[in-house]
Design an enzyme around this catalytic site. Structure first.
Site, PDB file in Angstrom:
ATOM      1  CB  CYS A 163       9.786 -23.080   7.439  1.00 26.61           C
ATOM      2  SG  CYS A 163       7.992 -23.109   7.440  1.00 26.61           S
TER       3      CYS A 163
ATOM      4  CE1 TYR B 270       6.668 -16.119   9.869  1.00 25.17           C
ATOM      5  CE2 TYR B 270       5.854 -17.447  11.706  1.00 25.17           C
ATOM      6  CZ  TYR B 270       6.750 -17.247  10.667  1.00 25.17           C
ATOM      7  OH  TYR B 270       7.741 -18.180  10.433  1.00 25.17           O
TER       8      TYR B 270
END
Length: 329
Positions: free
Chosen positions: A55, A189
């Protein structure tokens, strides 16, 4: 959460509006404070991180922890790279470099959330800053965690002189953080999780306009805010690291690669070659997480072998002035 419980769905599934990916706000926003009676006073050894090596948001916290020299003050555990329903993030140490939960012995990260708030129903995310004493989550917003590492916990840092948010640069840092977050950090994203052609094209245009803007800045400046390395660089760099190995193919961010931007690419290499930063990188977790967790994008879960990227090759950033290099001390 049972297998048919809709709570805590992965955030890319839970938030999508008119084809556009919408990132949810984080739910735990407390701060470490020296004020009398504050529930979370600064201390060494009291606080713990739950992170994923994959992440980029969690990666920020590991980098600041390392650069500030907070390894002895802040412990951490690493979730397994695979994120899938119904369990979500797990802590089974089944993957190399992942760990079990050294604090509570939980097998899933959602148990940490339910321990803090039994009726919690939002996304289960990393990073988490956790208080071992009260068994509560302090904060799960990475931008706020790294600021607390920089200031509130500075008394316990080995590198106390490193200020990643200096007062004379705060307005500039805040300004660049805003557009870099919207169009680059979160921009990849918004491209990858777009569910209509229109939403994808709108966001990919913004992404590459922002990268063009960044390329110009880095053609004239050693760092994003000039001659000083700041939190803006940390926040940006974790996305740049993942761009060519993952976002170009997996998120369809393929108009250009980072290696096609001479200044951004050399900047990326310089920071990768900082030992304190390099030791926080786990490319195996990064690639396997994205390609095997996002089954709506990659249902076969096949992980590409490439690209072959040499982050260790020489960079040319020494041609630009720097006020100080915290890793050169």
């Amino acid at each position: 959460m049972s297998s048919n419980d809709s709570r805590n769905a992965p955030s890319w599934e839970a938030n999508n509006k008119n084809g556009h990916y919408v990132r949810s706000e984080r739910s735990f926003r407390d701060r470490l404070s020296e004020e009398n009676g504050a529930p979370f006073p600064p201390a060494s050894g009291r606080y713990h991180l739950y992170v994923s090596y994959a992440c980029p948001w969690a990666h920020r916290t590991l980098i600041v922890r390392a650069l500030k020299g907070l390894e002895d003050a802040i412990t951490y555990d690493v979730v397994d790279y695979l994120l899938e329903k119904p369990k979500g993030w797990t802590l089974t140490a089944k993957d190399e470099s992942a760990t079990k939960d050294s604090i509570n012995g939980f097998e899933t990260l959602k148990e940490v959330y339910y321990q803090s708030q039994p009726d919690y129903s939002d996304s289960v995310t990393v990073p988490i800053l956790y208080d071992k004493q009260t068994k509560k989550i302090v904060n799960n917003e990475s931008s706020e965690i790294i600021r607390q590492f920089n200031t509130t916990l500075n008394a316990y840092a080995k590198n106390k002189d490193l200020d990643l948010y200096p007062s004379h640069l705060r307005a500039q840092i805040d300004e660049v953080n805003t557009w870099i977050y919207s169009d680059i950090n979160n921009g990849v994203y918004k491209c990858g999780f777009a569910t209509t052609q229109e939403a994808y094209e709108e966001n990919v245009v913004k992404l590459f306009a922002a990268l063009d803007r960044l390329e110009k800045i880095l053609s004239e400046n050693r760092f994003v805010c000039g001659v000083e390395f700041t939190e803006a660089d940390v926040r940006l760099w974790t996305t740049l690291l993942r761009f060519d190995p993952v976002y170009v193919g997996h998120f369809k961010c393929n108009k250009k690669r980072i290696v096609d931007y001479p200044n951004i690419w050399n900047y990326t290499k310089e920071l990768y070659q900082v030992e304190a930063i390099k030791k926080t990188v786990n490319m195996d977790h990064i690639k396997k997480h994205y390609y095997q967790s996002h089954i709506t994008i990659n249902p076969t879960k096949v992980v590409p072998l490439g690209p072959n990227i040499n982050f260790e090759e020489p960079h040319d950033r020494n041609r630009l002035p720097a006020k100080s290099l915290p890793w050169a001390k």
